[in-house]
Design a protein around this motif. Structure first.
Motif, PDB file in Angstrom:
ATOM      1  N   ARG A 254     -22.968  46.749  -3.401  1.00  0.00           N
ATOM      2  CA  ARG A 254     -22.328  47.543  -2.355  1.00  0.00           C
ATOM      3  C   ARG A 254     -21.016  46.972  -1.866  1.00  0.00           C
ATOM      4  O   ARG A 254     -20.752  46.906  -0.672  1.00  0.00           O
ATOM      5  CB  ARG A 254     -23.310  47.718  -1.177  1.00  0.00           C
ATOM      6  N   TRP A 255     -20.178  46.546  -2.777  1.00  0.00           N
ATOM      7  CA  TRP A 255     -18.825  46.183  -2.394  1.00  0.00           C
ATOM      8  C   TRP A 255     -17.940  47.419  -2.583  1.00  0.00           C
ATOM      9  O   TRP A 255     -18.310  48.366  -3.296  1.00  0.00           O
ATOM     10  CB  TRP A 255     -18.319  45.029  -3.270  1.00  0.00           C
ATOM     11  N   CYS A 256     -16.771  47.407  -1.959  1.00  0.00           N
ATOM     12  CA  CYS A 256     -15.859  48.546  -2.096  1.00  0.00           C
ATOM     13  C   CYS A 256     -15.419  48.688  -3.559  1.00  0.00           C
ATOM     14  O   CYS A 256     -15.318  47.691  -4.277  1.00  0.00           O
ATOM     15  CB  CYS A 256     -14.601  48.345  -1.248  1.00  0.00           C
ATOM     16  N   PRO A 257     -15.114  49.910  -3.977  1.00  0.00           N
ATOM     17  CA  PRO A 257     -14.603  50.088  -5.335  1.00  0.00           C
ATOM     18  C   PRO A 257     -13.346  49.229  -5.545  1.00  0.00           C
ATOM     19  O   PRO A 257     -12.488  49.161  -4.671  1.00  0.00           O
ATOM     20  CB  PRO A 257     -14.251  51.572  -5.405  1.00  0.00           C
ATOM     21  N   GLY A 258     -13.299  48.549  -6.668  1.00  0.00           N
ATOM     22  CA  GLY A 258     -12.120  47.744  -6.997  1.00  0.00           C
ATOM     23  C   GLY A 258     -12.131  46.348  -6.414  1.00  0.00           C
ATOM     24  O   GLY A 258     -11.199  45.571  -6.642  1.00  0.00           O
ATOM     25  N   CYS A 259     -13.158  46.001  -5.657  1.00  0.00           N
ATOM     26  CA  CYS A 259     -13.234  44.658  -5.057  1.00  0.00           C
ATOM     27  C   CYS A 259     -13.329  43.604  -6.164  1.00  0.00           C
ATOM     28  O   CYS A 259     -14.079  43.771  -7.130  1.00  0.00           O
ATOM     29  CB  CYS A 259     -14.455  44.571  -4.145  1.00  0.00           C
ATOM     30  N   GLY A 260     -12.594  42.510  -5.984  1.00  0.00           N
ATOM     31  CA  GLY A 260     -12.618  41.422  -6.964  1.00  0.00           C
ATOM     32  C   GLY A 260     -13.991  40.777  -7.114  1.00  0.00           C
ATOM     33  O   GLY A 260     -14.287  40.135  -8.125  1.00  0.00           O
TER      34      GLY A 260
ATOM     35  N   GLY B  26     -20.379  37.352   5.164  1.00  0.00           N
ATOM     36  CA  GLY B  26     -19.105  37.925   4.722  1.00  0.00           C
ATOM     37  C   GLY B  26     -19.369  38.811   3.524  1.00  0.00           C
ATOM     38  O   GLY B  26     -20.499  38.913   3.045  1.00  0.00           O
ATOM     39  N   CYS B  27     -18.318  39.445   3.031  1.00  0.00           N
ATOM     40  CA  CYS B  27     -18.506  40.353   1.893  1.00  0.00           C
ATOM     41  C   CYS B  27     -19.113  39.622   0.702  1.00  0.00           C
ATOM     42  O   CYS B  27     -20.131  40.031   0.145  1.00  0.00           O
ATOM     43  CB  CYS B  27     -17.180  40.983   1.493  1.00  0.00           C
ATOM     44  N   SER B  28     -18.479  38.512   0.315  1.00  0.00           N
ATOM     45  CA  SER B  28     -18.965  37.802  -0.877  1.00  0.00           C
ATOM     46  C   SER B  28     -20.371  37.254  -0.682  1.00  0.00           C
ATOM     47  O   SER B  28     -21.098  37.016  -1.647  1.00  0.00           O
ATOM     48  CB  SER B  28     -18.007  36.673  -1.252  1.00  0.00           C
TER      49      SER B  28
ATOM     50  N   TYR C 180      -9.395  33.057  -6.159  1.00  0.00           N
ATOM     51  CA  TYR C 180      -8.532  34.044  -5.523  1.00  0.00           C
ATOM     52  C   TYR C 180      -9.124  35.423  -5.802  1.00  0.00           C
ATOM     53  O   TYR C 180      -9.308  35.809  -6.953  1.00  0.00           O
ATOM     54  CB  TYR C 180      -7.121  33.968  -6.096  1.00  0.00           C
ATOM     55  N   GLN C 181      -9.417  36.142  -4.752  1.00  0.00           N
ATOM     56  CA  GLN C 181     -10.161  37.392  -4.895  1.00  0.00           C
ATOM     57  C   GLN C 181      -9.438  38.526  -4.180  1.00  0.00           C
ATOM     58  O   GLN C 181      -9.175  38.439  -2.981  1.00  0.00           O
ATOM     59  CB  GLN C 181     -11.577  37.209  -4.302  1.00  0.00           C
ATOM     60  N   ASN C 182      -9.133  39.532  -4.927  1.00  0.00           N
ATOM     61  CA  ASN C 182      -8.415  40.648  -4.312  1.00  0.00           C
ATOM     62  C   ASN C 182      -9.344  41.501  -3.452  1.00  0.00           C
ATOM     63  O   ASN C 182     -10.443  41.848  -3.864  1.00  0.00           O
ATOM     64  CB  ASN C 182      -7.768  41.523  -5.395  1.00  0.00           C
ATOM     65  N   CYS C 183      -8.878  41.797  -2.243  1.00  0.00           N
ATOM     66  CA  CYS C 183      -9.576  42.737  -1.359  1.00  0.00           C
ATOM     67  C   CYS C 183      -8.696  43.977  -1.292  1.00  0.00           C
ATOM     68  O   CYS C 183      -7.719  44.013  -0.524  1.00  0.00           O
ATOM     69  CB  CYS C 183      -9.755  42.135   0.041  1.00  0.00           C
ATOM     70  N   PRO C 184      -8.994  44.987  -2.107  1.00  0.00           N
ATOM     71  CA  PRO C 184      -8.099  46.154  -2.159  1.00  0.00           C
ATOM     72  C   PRO C 184      -8.052  46.937  -0.863  1.00  0.00           C
ATOM     73  O   PRO C 184      -7.126  47.714  -0.635  1.00  0.00           O
ATOM     74  CB  PRO C 184      -8.675  46.998  -3.307  1.00  0.00           C
ATOM     75  N   ILE C 185      -9.022  46.721   0.010  1.00  0.00           N
ATOM     76  CA  ILE C 185      -9.073  47.505   1.247  1.00  0.00           C
ATOM     77  C   ILE C 185      -8.214  46.886   2.351  1.00  0.00           C
ATOM     78  O   ILE C 185      -7.449  47.568   3.028  1.00  0.00           O
ATOM     79  CB  ILE C 185     -10.530  47.646   1.738  1.00  0.00           C
ATOM     80  N   PHE C 186      -8.317  45.563   2.540  1.00  0.00           N
ATOM     81  CA  PHE C 186      -7.624  44.948   3.673  1.00  0.00           C
ATOM     82  C   PHE C 186      -6.503  43.979   3.310  1.00  0.00           C
ATOM     83  O   PHE C 186      -5.777  43.519   4.183  1.00  0.00           O
ATOM     84  CB  PHE C 186      -8.634  44.231   4.584  1.00  0.00           C
TER      85      PHE C 186
HETATM   86 FE1  SF4 Z   1     -14.401  45.673   0.466  1.00  0.00          FE
HETATM   87 FE2  SF4 Z   1     -12.526  43.787   0.751  1.00  0.00          FE
HETATM   88 FE3  SF4 Z   1     -15.052  43.266   1.342  1.00  0.00          FE
HETATM   89 FE4  SF4 Z   1     -14.353  43.563  -1.185  1.00  0.00          FE
HETATM   90  S1  SF4 Z   1     -13.668  41.943   0.184  1.00  0.00           S
HETATM   91  S2  SF4 Z   1     -16.164  44.452  -0.210  1.00  0.00           S
HETATM   92  S3  SF4 Z   1     -12.790  45.163  -1.009  1.00  0.00           S
HETATM   93  S4  SF4 Z   1     -13.724  44.734   2.393  1.00  0.00           S
END
Ligand code: SF4
Ligand code: MG
Length: 307
Positions: free
Chosen positions: A24-30, A59-61, A206-212
């Motif tokens: 359940r991460w955002c589409p395109g999340c690294g 956190g997300c990761s 290094y991880q891209n967060c395409p949303i923020f």
């Molecule tokens: Fe979404 Fe950014 Fe979190 Fe990835 S790191 S799940 S892209 S908010």
């Protein structure tokens, strides 16, 4: 097995390491790339899955353990290294991995991280650095650049960011590396080197967060492969010598020029760059020990590996 972790007779594939949980991460999340790289790489170690543990913070990761078909714990904010330290020291038969982010590891859990590193606990720490707080919707983090405009810093951040590699070297971590999510081959290579290391391994990813924070690491994509590789330093290896036999380093000075400089002339604030022709990380390592010199944040590779 690997440092006392028992090996398995089963023929493993990446599928064996995928849990039944929906990712359940955002589409395109690294994070997806790293998850897939870990799941594909672990079968090559051939360890018993019940002897592998992933411990995360918040956190997300830190959702990572849900997606792994291993043991795991989604723990408390910043405290994964402390919990993992307890586990690793009591159960040397386990392969213990920590998954954390820049906020989790460097702000809330900064103390736990540096002490796990200096104690050289047998942990593999994957620090997903997207230079932002993603889960709480985009506040500046300890690795956000000066001037970063976010919801919590509408006039731009005033704080100088941590360089996690420098921080880990300063804590005398025995293995320090940096890699880039979109460079899957390099992620895998780095994970392999970290897994084989006995002791604390800090791998900044290094991880891209395409949303923020989209595109924060695009500058690295422009570098050619050779520039992004650094060979590991081995224990006891002499410091690199320059062309004339003197200790030297390639630096970028205040004027932005590249120059080969003897150590004695390296000034505080000069930035160490990787000499692609010589492919030797000793430059960066040696200079980091001089103090006042930052490792170039656009360089990836293994910065230190000491057994
Ligand atoms: Fe979404 Fe950014 Fe979190 Fe990835 S790191 S799940 S892209 S908010
Ligand atoms: Mg983050």
């Amino acid at each position: 097995g690997l440092h006392g972790v028992p090996t398995s007779d089963e023929k493993q594939t990446a599928k064996d390491y995928k849990s039944d949980q929906e990712v359940r991460w955002c589409p395109g999340c690294g994070d997806y790339i790293v998850l897939n790289a870990v799941q594909s790489f672990l079968p090559t170690l051939g360890l018993k899955r019940e002897n592998i543990v992933f411990i995360s913070g918040i956190g997300c990761s830190s959702r990572f353990p849900y997606y792994m078909n291993t043991y795991g714990m989604h723990s408390i904010h910043g405290r994964a290294p402390a919990i993992a330290t307890g586990l690793a020291t009591q159960r040397p038969d386990l392969s213990v991995w920590v998954v954390t982010g820049d906020g989790d590891a460097l702000s809330i859990g900064g103390n736990h991280l540096i002490h796990a590193l200096r104690r050289n606990v047998n942990l593999k720490i994957l620090l997903f650095n997207n230079r932002i707080y993603g889960l709480t919707k985009g506040q500046y983090s300890p690795t956000s650049e000066v001037g970063k405009v976010t919801k919590s810093t509408p006039a731009g951040s005033l704080d100088t960011p941590f360089n996690p590699v420098s921080l880990a070297l300063g804590a005398e971590a025995s293995f320090v590396a940096r890699t880039l999510d979109s460079d899957r081959a390099h992620v895998t290579e780095t994970l392999q080197a970290a897994a084989e290391h006995r002791g604390s391994a800090l791998v900044e990813i290094y991880q891209n967060c395409p949303i923020f924070n989209d595109g924060a690491f695009d500058v690295l994509k422009d570098k050619d492969e050779k520039q992004r590789r650094i060979i590991p330093l081995s224990h006891g290896e002499p410091i690199v010598f320059g062309p004339e036999g003197e200790q030297s380093a390639v630096v970028r000075n205040a004027a932005g020029e590249l120059a080969v400089a003897p150590f004695a002339e390296v000034a505080s604030g000069d930035v160490v760059v990787h000499d692609a022709e010589r492919e030797d990380s000793s430059f960066a390592y040696a200079l980091s020990r001089l103090g006042g010199v930052n490792l170039d944040p656009t360089v990836t590779g293994v910065f230190r590996s000491v057994s």
